[in-house]
Design an enzyme around this catalytic site. Sequence first.
Site, PDB file in Angstrom:
ATOM      1  N   TYR A 144     -21.838 -15.006  -8.214  1.00 49.07           N
ATOM      2  CA  TYR A 144     -21.387 -14.512  -6.916  1.00 49.07           C
ATOM      3  C   TYR A 144     -22.613 -14.286  -6.043  1.00 49.07           C
ATOM      4  O   TYR A 144     -23.559 -13.612  -6.451  1.00 49.07           O
ATOM      5  CB  TYR A 144     -20.615 -13.203  -7.095  1.00 49.07           C
ATOM      6  CG  TYR A 144     -20.169 -12.551  -5.810  1.00 49.07           C
ATOM      7  CD1 TYR A 144     -19.112 -13.070  -5.076  1.00 49.07           C
ATOM      8  CD2 TYR A 144     -20.800 -11.404  -5.340  1.00 49.07           C
ATOM      9  CE1 TYR A 144     -18.686 -12.460  -3.906  1.00 49.07           C
ATOM     10  CE2 TYR A 144     -20.384 -10.785  -4.180  1.00 49.07           C
ATOM     11  CZ  TYR A 144     -19.330 -11.321  -3.458  1.00 49.07           C
ATOM     12  OH  TYR A 144     -18.924 -10.713  -2.300  1.00 49.07           O
ATOM     13  N   ASP A 239     -31.283 -15.939  -6.614  1.00 48.41           N
ATOM     14  CA  ASP A 239     -30.579 -14.779  -6.083  1.00 48.41           C
ATOM     15  C   ASP A 239     -30.911 -13.597  -6.993  1.00 48.41           C
ATOM     16  O   ASP A 239     -30.325 -13.431  -8.053  1.00 48.41           O
ATOM     17  CB  ASP A 239     -29.076 -15.052  -6.051  1.00 48.41           C
ATOM     18  CG  ASP A 239     -28.281 -13.878  -5.494  1.00 48.41           C
ATOM     19  OD1 ASP A 239     -28.836 -12.774  -5.370  1.00 48.41           O
ATOM     20  OD2 ASP A 239     -27.086 -14.070  -5.196  1.00 48.41           O
ATOM     21  N   LYS A 267     -30.122  -4.411  -2.205  1.00 49.81           N
ATOM     22  CA  LYS A 267     -29.876  -3.139  -2.858  1.00 49.81           C
ATOM     23  C   LYS A 267     -31.160  -2.352  -3.113  1.00 49.81           C
ATOM     24  O   LYS A 267     -31.496  -1.448  -2.369  1.00 49.81           O
ATOM     25  CB  LYS A 267     -29.111  -3.361  -4.170  1.00 49.81           C
ATOM     26  CG  LYS A 267     -27.743  -4.043  -4.008  1.00 49.81           C
ATOM     27  CD  LYS A 267     -27.110  -4.295  -5.364  1.00 49.81           C
ATOM     28  CE  LYS A 267     -25.666  -4.691  -5.288  1.00 49.81           C
ATOM     29  NZ  LYS A 267     -25.444  -6.018  -4.727  1.00 49.81           N
TER      30      LYS A 267
END
Length: 422
Positions: A144, A239, A267
Amino acid sequence: MNVSRSEALFERAQARIPGGVNSPVRAFRGVGGTPLFIDRGEGSHIFDVDGNSYIDYVGSWGPLIMGHRPAFVTEALREALDRGTSFGAPTEQEVELADLVGRIVPSMEMMRLVNSGTEATMSALRVARGFTGRDLTIKFEGCYHGHVDSLLVKAGSGMATLGIADTAGVPAAFAATTIALPFNSIAAVEQAFAERGSEIAAVIVEPVVGNMGCVPPVSGFLEALRALTTRHGSVLIFDEVMTGFRLALGGAQQRFEIQPDMTTLGKIIGAGLPMAAYGGRADIMKKIAPVGPVYQAGTLSGNPLAVSAGLAMLRHLVAHPEIYATLEARAAQLTALTAPGVTINRVGSMFTFFFTPEPVTDWESAKRSDTACFGKFFHFMLERGVYLAPSQFEAGFVSAVHTEDDIRHTAEAAREFFAGPV
């Protein structure tokens, strides 16, 4: 366990917020029951609105490597608030952060700050297409990369949790720019490049998957991606929204000694505040406006609160490299369990209990997990004060402030579940 206030809030929320939540996995659809509404966090624990305390292994989905409300981050935020919340103009700390990230992650010769991991991956792909003059992207099933239209093809995270194969609202022409391949299949990537190599702008990959549960790369997989993209002139994008600064100070690329062309971070670069980044080779990044033809912008990109928090976090990690040995030891202690019908994957401080007896190496093997059994496990642990991700297909995270007692209590509760009738 009394959760009456959470239940009341969830009922109220559903009248105004789709599904009652602002991100799908939070709705507990993957495990059943009512989602907990969280009041506060402290160290390794969170506390819900009913006053219940839980050992937290979600950690805001990974970034809280030093737990909730570390003093050095809250102090940095107080100082930033005294200066202002947003300017829509450059600040000195943005330059300091870019310098620091470039020293920690040498592949990121230049970087651009954005507000979310989705923005980071979306922007990185646009730049890769602009740099190569090609249209196609290779991604991997179960990975994802945010809710980018072209990447919501066989995606993980909430898509896997809710059993949504491909989302509505994405034009077929967008999805057609993405080639989805099995994670860890070198042969599939070789075949795709043999057939369409001159059209492939980029390969984007979670070097350790966290969005179908924790799934590590098999030996040689990342090396093969590096070799194939180099040979065909494509851009290799790691990623590292979850793995960055977590699996090592320099992320998965340091741990596996593979240097990508571009990296996305999220994050943790803002110490849990809304901030992310994408970056890479200078020749690629110089394609971005105002110096190049690829446009990307954002009013709140580099907002001073998140930048201040991120600087405090990264400086702390640089000053205390022993944190990574603590993370490794605590996570190893937690996952040193065996149980029939359960496979435990771990890389560094990321882990997942898969309710399947088979090794989990890709999406096909992950989705054979017994999700009903995981739901029972989730609620069993919750009753014992342990908060895990409310989905079989999400990684768990150990922080540096989880104590040996936290780990021992969690492991004992898991053993109790495994020993009893399911």
